[in-house]
Write a protein that holds these residues in place. Structure first.
Motif: not given
Length: 374
Positions: A226, A230, A287, A289-290, A294-296, A299-300, A363
């Motif tokens: 990741e 990124w 991804s 995580l993302r 927006r975060q997945t 990730a949240n 963020s």
């Protein structure tokens, strides 16, 4: 998806859906498939795959095949004995695994199979000497609730001793079952004093945090990939941020009384294309995580329940055990829109501050660490 195991599960489910959808033997319905008098819903197909995966883990040949080819499936690192020995010098270390003793012993023996101990000049030590407490057959996440009967394990045969063990902790003893409360009792510690390291967001991190209040460290092996993507493809995310800002500017001078409706179709199309391009950079599954800006869900959950996270817990080697990990301050959306400008600021400085605030997007951050960090 919670772990890497779910990748194969998701792939099998996708293959089945593709097969039933394109097979002339099955009629495609809104919520499933039908063949004669037999009906299969999407939910039932998923549950069949889920049950098959559970059976494979519990009763199938998965572990047998793993043990026959440990070099292929298990990553061995000489830093593991070093880190655990250092941890054991300053704290109590315990191992809690859902696997039985036979499988655990085989894996751990392989991981600690070096001609020396923690350092090249030290004497070899068996893997059990690196832990103060060892629990197999933990049955997480049940382990973090009422748990199961605590039994002693005969390490020569792998068999469980009769009856529930109720005595004090005995060094070099392996236990089966039990619960997180029993861990605290045997080690004579409180939940808040435990840093629990696991790789399952639900079975390890979420349950230990919510039910016991343990400090948590989530291992995310995919994080290395990741970070690589990124870094390499950050220009796509920067363009996506710019489009978000441009979209906000279109509505800047409009209110509930405005009849004007800006045409944002081209911007939405471009944002959708950028999001797709970003996902494909991470692979077919996107991804972890993302998804775009927006975060997945993963990730949240990570942000909410994991106090620390990293690609490997071996990263702890690069920090003193007295180190205080703290996440940077995070602004809520209503706070990030407020401009804190001194009253004596002149107009030119005010214009610059306004320009910067429009280009800055804050963020949420979580404490993660890299061995190359300062």
């Amino acid at each position: 998806m919670n772990t890497l195991f779910n990748l194969s599960e998701t792939y099998i489910y996708a293959c089945l859906i593709d097969y039933f959808t394109n097979s002339p033997l099955y009629n495609n319905l809104e919520k499933g498939y039908k063949h004669g008098n037999m009906y299969m819903s999407f939910r039932s197909v998923f549950q069949d795959v889920r049950d098959a995966m559970d059976y494979l883990h519990d009763h199938g040949c998965l572990k047998d095949r793993t043990l026959k080819n440990l070099e292929k499936y298990v990553v061995k690192d000489p830093n593991l004995p070093l880190l655990l020995s250092r941890m054991k010098e300053v704290a109590k270390v315990f191992l809690a695994t859902n696997s039985n003793y036979e499988y655990t012993n085989a894996i751990m023996t392989y991981l600690f199979d070096f001609p020396h101990g923690p350092t090249p000049n030290s004497q070899f030590r068996p893997w059990r000497s690196y832990f103060d407490l060892i629990i197999v057959d933990a049955r997480k996440p049940l382990f973090f609730a009422e748990g199961t009967v605590l039994r002693q394990v005969n390490t020569l045969t792998g068999m469980l001793r009769i009856g529930t063990y109720t005595g004090p902790h005995q060094l070099c003893t392996v236990y089966s079952g039990g619960s997180s409360d029993i861990v605290c009792d045997l080690l004579e510690v409180k939940g808040k004093d435990i840093l629990y390291i696991g790789d399952h967001i639900f079975g390890d991190i979420l349950k230990s945090k919510k039910r016991q209040g343990w400090k948590t460290f989530l291992v995310v092996p995919e994080l290395a990939h990741e970070l690589h993507v990124w870094t390499e493809q950050n220009n796509l995310f920067e363009e996506l941020k710019s489009l978000d800002i441009f979209l906000a500017e279109l509505y800047k001078h409009l209110d509930s009384g405005s009849n004007e409706r800006p045409d944002i179709s081209s911007i939405q199309k471009r944002m959708k294309k950028l999001t797709h391009d970003m996902d494909m950079c991470y692979g077919k599954m996107g991804s972890l995580l993302r998804c775009g800006s927006r975060q997945t869900l993963f990730a949240n959950q990570l942000m909410r329940y994991a106090d620390l996270y990293a690609a490997s817990f071996l990263n702890l080697l690069y920090y003193p055990f007295s180190y205080l990990f703290r996440a940077p301050p995070v602004l809520m959306p209503h706070e990030s829109t407020v401009e804190h400008i001194p009253k004596d600021t002149d107009e030119s400085q005010l214009f610059l501050a306004n320009h910067i605030s429009c280009l800055s997007i804050s963020s949420p951050q979580k404490t993660s660490f890299d061995p190359n960090a300062d």
